[in-house]
Design an enzyme around this catalytic site. Structure first.
Site, short mmCIF file in Angstrom:
data_model
loop_
_atom_site.label_atom_id
_atom_site.label_comp_id
_atom_site.label_asym_id
_atom_site.label_seq_id
_atom_site.Cartn_x
_atom_site.Cartn_y
_atom_site.Cartn_z
N GLY A 106 4.32 84.73 12.36
CA GLY A 106 3.08 85.04 13.08
C GLY A 106 1.86 85.22 12.20
O GLY A 106 0.91 85.88 12.60
N MET A 131 8.95 76.98 17.65
CA MET A 131 9.94 76.02 17.18
C MET A 131 10.74 75.38 18.32
O MET A 131 11.95 75.20 18.21
CB MET A 131 10.84 76.67 16.13
CG MET A 131 10.09 76.96 14.84
SD MET A 131 9.19 75.48 14.27
CE MET A 131 8.49 76.02 12.72
N ARG A 132 10.02 75.04 19.39
CA ARG A 132 10.65 74.32 20.50
C ARG A 132 9.73 73.19 20.93
O ARG A 132 8.51 73.36 20.91
CB ARG A 132 10.83 75.24 21.70
CG ARG A 132 12.04 76.04 21.57
CD ARG A 132 12.33 76.93 22.73
NE ARG A 132 13.35 77.82 22.27
CZ ARG A 132 14.61 77.48 22.10
NH1 ARG A 132 15.03 76.28 22.45
NH2 ARG A 132 15.48 78.33 21.61
N HIS A 140 0.10 71.81 12.25
CA HIS A 140 1.22 71.25 11.49
C HIS A 140 0.89 71.33 10.00
O HIS A 140 -0.20 70.94 9.59
CB HIS A 140 1.48 69.81 11.91
CG HIS A 140 2.67 69.23 11.23
ND1 HIS A 140 3.97 69.60 11.57
CD2 HIS A 140 2.78 68.37 10.19
CE1 HIS A 140 4.81 68.97 10.77
NE2 HIS A 140 4.12 68.22 9.93
N ASN A 161 -1.72 72.26 18.57
CA ASN A 161 -0.65 72.62 17.63
C ASN A 161 -1.19 72.55 16.20
O ASN A 161 -2.11 71.80 15.92
CB ASN A 161 0.52 71.63 17.78
CG ASN A 161 1.67 71.96 16.87
OD1 ASN A 161 2.08 73.12 16.74
ND2 ASN A 161 2.22 70.96 16.20
C1 GAR Z 1 3.06 77.33 10.10
O1 GAR Z 1 3.03 76.91 8.76
C2 GAR Z 1 2.94 76.14 11.03
O2 GAR Z 1 2.11 75.13 10.51
C3 GAR Z 1 4.37 75.68 11.11
O3 GAR Z 1 5.10 76.86 11.23
C4 GAR Z 1 4.46 77.88 10.44
C5 GAR Z 1 4.40 79.16 11.24
O4 GAR Z 1 3.99 80.22 10.41
N1 GAR Z 1 4.58 74.81 12.22
C6 GAR Z 1 5.36 73.72 12.16
O5 GAR Z 1 5.99 73.40 11.16
C7 GAR Z 1 5.39 72.88 13.42
N2 GAR Z 1 6.03 71.63 13.19
P1 GAR Z 1 3.49 81.59 11.02
O6 GAR Z 1 4.59 82.07 11.97
O7 GAR Z 1 3.33 82.50 9.85
O8 GAR Z 1 2.19 81.32 11.75
#
Ligand code: GAR
Length: 200
Positions: free
Chosen positions: A11, A89-90, A108, A106
């Site tokens: 988060g 993550m879904r 990435h 979103n």
């Molecule tokens: C972030 O780095 C986001 O870009 C990635 O998950 C992380 C969440 O971090 N998302 C993906 O990889 C989507 N394919 P956080 O919970 O600290 O915000």
């Protein structure tokens, strides 16, 4: 405008968005956190920020459709107009995406269309790219595919460890995502095919 953030883990992006809302850099209400993981650190961050938490586990539903219908009902109840995926993550179904057409974004941690999927930072690092980055995009029915709102490059240094690169990417995420959300909330984004134009 009421915003919902969807997150499954740490988060840190949620915290950056909450802070931008508090400082009025994003002129909207952060009305809801939707979280599918009862152990996620993001839940504590939301409670601390005074944001309502909707914890919903996929395992409580036999069908993904019922899981998503329950989420949609909660979004409707909260009057949500923008869904912000921040480490959720879904994969959302095409039906869900159609219901919120052009109102789901979103982030990435790579320069799309390179290194799609759930390990964007590590995949770029292992590949040996000299530059990677961060992408904020609209969500369409294909994974990590919709029209791109903002992108920022991040250099990969020869002495980098994966952890050092991760930290640099996250710093960029925490400024880029609030900027993109602000553009959306201000009604400044126009989509034409694959291209996004930001007016004003
Ligand atoms: C972030 O780095 C986001 O870009 C990635 O998950 C992380 C969440 O971090 N998302 C993906 O990889 C989507 N394919 P956080 O919970 O600290 O915000």
């Amino acid at each position: 405008m009421n915003i919902a953030v969807f997150a499954s883990g740490t988060g840190s992006n949620f915290a950056a968005i909450a802070s931008a809302v508090r400082r009025k850099q994003i002129p909207a209400k952060l009305a809801l956190l939707v979280c599918d993981n009862p152990r996620a650190k993001v839940i504590g961050k939301a409670r601390k920020a005074g944001v309502q938490v909707f914890l919903i586990e996929r395992g409580a539903f036999a069908q993904r459709r019922d899981f998503e219908l329950a989420i949609m009902a909660r979004l409707k109840q909260a009057g949500i107009e923008l869904v912000v995926l921040a480490g959720f993550m879904r994969i959302l179904s095409p039906e869900f995406v159609r219901k919120f057409k052009n109102r789901i974004i979103n982030i990435h941690p790579a320069l799309l269309p390179a290194f799609k999927g759930s390990h964007g930072i590590k995949d770029a690092f292992d590949y040996g790219t000299k530059v990677t980055g961060v992408t904020v995009h609209f969500v369409d029915e294909r994974m990590d595919h919709g029209p791109i709102i903002l992108q920022e490059a991040v250099p990969v240094r020869e002495k980098d460890t994966l952890e050092a690169l991760e930290a640099r990417i996250h710093r960029v995420e925490h400024s880029l995502y609030p900027r993109a959300i602000r553009l959306f909330v201000q009604g400044r984004l126009r989509i034409k095919g694959r291209k996004v134009f930001s007016a004003g």
